[in-house]
Design a protein around this motif. Sequence first.
Motif, PDB file in Angstrom:
ATOM      1  N   ASP A  10       0.842  -1.302  -0.228  1.00  0.00           N
ATOM      2  CA  ASP A  10      -0.104  -0.175  -0.038  1.00  0.00           C
ATOM      3  C   ASP A  10       1.034   1.308   0.107  1.00  0.00           C
ATOM      4  N   MET A  11       1.812   1.416   0.783  1.00  0.00           N
ATOM      5  CA  MET A  11       2.972   2.347   0.848  1.00  0.00           C
ATOM      6  C   MET A  11       3.621   2.703  -0.433  1.00  0.00           C
ATOM      7  N   GLU A  12       4.059   1.674  -1.152  1.00  0.00           N
ATOM      8  CA  GLU A  12       4.620   1.727  -2.561  1.00  0.00           C
ATOM      9  C   GLU A  12       3.554   2.158  -3.427  1.00  0.00           C
ATOM     10  N   ARG A  13       2.363   1.722  -3.394  1.00  0.00           N
ATOM     11  CA  ARG A  13       1.252   2.254  -4.394  1.00  0.00           C
ATOM     12  C   ARG A  13       1.277   3.581  -4.061  1.00  0.00           C
ATOM     13  N   GLY A  14       1.107   4.003  -2.912  1.00  0.00           N
ATOM     14  CA  GLY A  14       0.998   5.495  -2.649  1.00  0.00           C
ATOM     15  C   GLY A  14       1.985   6.307  -3.107  1.00  0.00           C
ATOM     16  N   LYS A  15       3.360   5.824  -3.041  1.00  0.00           N
ATOM     17  CA  LYS A  15       4.305   6.713  -3.551  1.00  0.00           C
ATOM     18  C   LYS A  15       4.339   6.713  -5.092  1.00  0.00           C
ATOM     19  N   ASP A  64      17.056  13.121 -18.497  1.00  0.00           N
ATOM     20  CA  ASP A  64      16.915  13.022 -17.096  1.00  0.00           C
ATOM     21  C   ASP A  64      16.115  14.101 -16.494  1.00  0.00           C
ATOM     22  N   THR A  65      15.230  14.750 -17.235  1.00  0.00           N
ATOM     23  CA  THR A  65      14.413  15.974 -16.562  1.00  0.00           C
ATOM     24  C   THR A  65      13.590  15.435 -15.473  1.00  0.00           C
ATOM     25  N   LEU A  66      12.713  14.352 -15.561  1.00  0.00           N
ATOM     26  CA  LEU A  66      11.951  13.903 -14.693  1.00  0.00           C
ATOM     27  C   LEU A  66      12.704  12.788 -13.463  1.00  0.00           C
ATOM     28  N   ALA A  67      13.836  12.379 -13.882  1.00  0.00           N
ATOM     29  CA  ALA A  67      14.619  11.710 -12.993  1.00  0.00           C
ATOM     30  C   ALA A  67      15.143  12.664 -12.128  1.00  0.00           C
ATOM     31  N   ARG A  68      15.730  13.817 -12.500  1.00  0.00           N
ATOM     32  CA  ARG A  68      16.364  14.629 -11.376  1.00  0.00           C
ATOM     33  C   ARG A  68      15.081  15.241 -10.673  1.00  0.00           C
ATOM     34  N   PHE A  69      13.943  15.573 -11.135  1.00  0.00           N
ATOM     35  CA  PHE A  69      12.817  16.383 -10.389  1.00  0.00           C
ATOM     36  C   PHE A  69      12.555  15.546  -9.296  1.00  0.00           C
ATOM     37  N   LEU A  70      12.321  14.066  -9.797  1.00  0.00           N
ATOM     38  CA  LEU A  70      11.670  13.206  -8.666  1.00  0.00           C
ATOM     39  C   LEU A  70      12.826  12.607  -7.594  1.00  0.00           C
ATOM     40  N   PRO A 127      14.724   5.778  -7.465  1.00  0.00           N
ATOM     41  CA  PRO A 127      14.729   5.398  -8.888  1.00  0.00           C
ATOM     42  C   PRO A 127      14.370   3.983  -9.368  1.00  0.00           C
ATOM     43  N   GLN A 128      14.421   3.239  -8.357  1.00  0.00           N
ATOM     44  CA  GLN A 128      13.969   1.670  -8.723  1.00  0.00           C
ATOM     45  C   GLN A 128      12.244   1.802  -8.333  1.00  0.00           C
ATOM     46  N   LEU A 129      11.838   2.121  -7.378  1.00  0.00           N
ATOM     47  CA  LEU A 129      10.311   2.428  -7.537  1.00  0.00           C
ATOM     48  C   LEU A 129       9.834   3.192  -8.690  1.00  0.00           C
ATOM     49  N   LEU A 130      10.582   4.010  -9.039  1.00  0.00           N
ATOM     50  CA  LEU A 130      10.153   4.981 -10.390  1.00  0.00           C
ATOM     51  C   LEU A 130      10.252   4.074 -11.531  1.00  0.00           C
ATOM     52  N   GLU A 131      11.270   3.212 -11.646  1.00  0.00           N
ATOM     53  CA  GLU A 131      11.159   2.162 -12.506  1.00  0.00           C
ATOM     54  C   GLU A 131      10.181   1.463 -12.589  1.00  0.00           C
ATOM     55  N   LYS A 136       4.620   6.185 -32.891  1.00  0.00           N
ATOM     56  CA  LYS A 136       3.949   7.417 -32.733  1.00  0.00           C
ATOM     57  C   LYS A 136       3.320   7.645 -31.219  1.00  0.00           C
ATOM     58  N   TYR A 137       2.827   6.638 -30.535  1.00  0.00           N
ATOM     59  CA  TYR A 137       2.413   6.789 -29.281  1.00  0.00           C
ATOM     60  C   TYR A 137       3.377   5.723 -28.517  1.00  0.00           C
ATOM     61  N   LEU A 138       3.637   5.939 -27.109  1.00  0.00           N
ATOM     62  CA  LEU A 138       4.290   5.251 -26.320  1.00  0.00           C
ATOM     63  C   LEU A 138       3.601   5.380 -25.119  1.00  0.00           C
ATOM     64  N   ASN A 139       3.000   4.267 -24.613  1.00  0.00           N
ATOM     65  CA  ASN A 139       2.237   4.111 -23.392  1.00  0.00           C
ATOM     66  C   ASN A 139       3.184   3.670 -22.107  1.00  0.00           C
ATOM     67  N   SER A 140       2.750   4.014 -21.059  1.00  0.00           N
ATOM     68  CA  SER A 140       3.510   3.486 -19.753  1.00  0.00           C
ATOM     69  C   SER A 140       3.204   1.705 -19.926  1.00  0.00           C
ATOM     70  N   PRO A 141       4.230   1.231 -19.422  1.00  0.00           N
ATOM     71  CA  PRO A 141       4.202  -0.359 -19.268  1.00  0.00           C
ATOM     72  C   PRO A 141       3.159  -0.757 -18.194  1.00  0.00           C
ATOM     73  N   GLU A 142       2.907  -1.991 -18.308  1.00  0.00           N
ATOM     74  CA  GLU A 142       1.849  -2.460 -17.097  1.00  0.00           C
ATOM     75  C   GLU A 142       2.612  -2.519 -15.836  1.00  0.00           C
ATOM     76  N   THR A 143       1.871  -2.092 -14.754  1.00  0.00           N
ATOM     77  CA  THR A 143       2.543  -1.793 -13.624  1.00  0.00           C
ATOM     78  C   THR A 143       1.500  -2.294 -12.342  1.00  0.00           C
ATOM     79  N   ALA A 144       1.953  -1.905 -11.234  1.00  0.00           N
ATOM     80  CA  ALA A 144       0.777  -2.152 -10.151  1.00  0.00           C
ATOM     81  C   ALA A 144      -0.447  -1.214 -10.200  1.00  0.00           C
TER      82      ALA A 144
END
Length: 616
Positions: free
Chosen positions: A112-117, A169-175, A182-186, A233-241
């Motif tokens: 639940d905590m990971e999902r919240g993050k 790395d714009t978003l990587a540095r921001f977050l 970074p592992q969680l963001l991956e 043309k379109y790139l979607n997020s991968p399947e995640t939790a």
Amino acid sequence: MTNGRIPEEVIEAVRRKHDIVETVGKYVHLTKNGKYMKGLCPFHSEKTPSFTVTPELQIFHCYGCGKSGTVIRFIEEIEGFSFPEAVQFLAEEAGIPVTWADRDRDKPSEADMERGKMLEAHELAAKLYHYLLLNTTHGAEALQYLRNRGISDKLINQFSIGYAPPQWDTLARFLTARKFDPQLLERAGLLSAKNDGSGHVDRFRGRLMFPIWDRDGKVTAFAGRVIGEGQPKYLNSPETALFTKSRTLYNLHQAKASIRKSKQVVLFEGYMDIIKAWYAGVHNGVATMGTALTEEHCAVLKRSAEEIIVCYDGDDAGQAAALKSIAMLEKAGLKVMVSMLPKGKDPDEYIEEYGPEAFVREAIGQAVSATKFKLIYSRKNHILLTEEGRKNYLLEAVGIVAELDSSIEREVYLKELSREFEIDLHALKQDSFHKREELQKKRPSRDNNDNSWNNGRNEKRRASGAPVPLPAYANVERRLLHVMMNDREVAQLVHERLGESFNIEDHAALAAYLYAYYAQGFDPDAGRFIASLQDERLERAAASILLMDGDFPFNEQILDADIEDILKVPRFREIEQKKEEMVRAERAGENIVAAQIASEIITLERQLKGRPDERF
């Protein structure tokens, strides 16, 4: 009984604040039928109403598919919520403060905590991309592109469109500056690991960014579109939790209120179609985000809508996809219409060229039936200038019409074919009849549930075997539980003399819950008791028992007889088992063993004071 982080008093307050007839009535047309309210079940397709709501007990039950429960269970099923989500939804609707989730005594799990993050990271990413589009030189080209496509700043804000710059790395540095791992963001699908394992880079770069929300309005993924040339043309997020493409519909969070009100949904293929349609005033549109329609998508749509308009691109691929979607949507119980866009036009282009009013009036307002669309689609595949082409089209057309359950609809379409091609109507009807006979033979014994006798897509009820009667002891247990749920003193007596020695597992479980329920000082209240179970199978069993027909007279003698009958069952079973053992021993020539077993059987029968009751 505990309910995770939700206090019992909150669950009870939610249940009492929502009259089940009023709540169910928002989704199902109910009519009064004696002490019940009846309607067509929203959970399976049927022609004859088998869905009942009992105001007195504040429960619902479908005699077709078996779904039962309180107002909380109904919202769980109809909206696809978990139990806590359903309670929160109803609490917020009733103005009950949602404070229980913050109590320290029930700490959230690691998942639940990971999902919240992850949700927090997606929300921040959406805000960053949106800011970069509107307020920086990086986003100027993307912003101009949107405006050239007729997307106003109001629409950009409405859909939180953003821009991911081409830097690695714009978003990587921001977050990571905000302490995100970074592992969680991956795992969340926002970053990608470098090939050499030296770190992470942004997954989305140099793209227009469309946030994807869940049905509650939380950002769970993104779709990125290239500006100009580039692949994909379109790139979607991968399947995640957070994100499963096969169950997610773009814009459902904004469209659900309009869908529920109109009972109609418009299905598009892409993000831009949704956005331009919203501008045109179509606020009940959702999209499958370029992926194929799935059964999960159809199930989500069926929860809120009765009719769907498929509005795919007017090119060959779009029309083929529309044709393929019809069977799946009809199987889910939706009435299907299809928007006929000019060849080569997508909804976005149609609105741009002909204007929003024409889109609503013609593309949506003049959508054709699924059968009409199939006929038009079939027509394109035949050369009608030749005799062979006309013959093949007519044969295919008659097959399409034969699939209709309504004889009136079949008559209308066959008359049209008869007039247009100057073919005898009787001949077309004969062919249609033979086609229907073939279809009936090919159909399985049931459609989408175990009660095909009441399925809305079957014109005639299919003959089915009589339901298997319950053993006598099962009916005794059901009758006893019915009385126990309505009489605390009887439940106490049964607890003392029988305990949980019911012979059917669900009955024993219900008895145990009932003893615990009364031990907390609660009075008989069917709705409250069922709400406390939080187990779908047991809720169904309890509702079915409570809705048993008949008025059960009850006294001490009947109670004694019922308990005695229930306690006898294991002995009867033991006797039957030993008789089988004796037969096996006799066949094996083990006469001494057989004689010993026979003696044991006599002893057991004497303990039962006579021969076994034939009722069991």
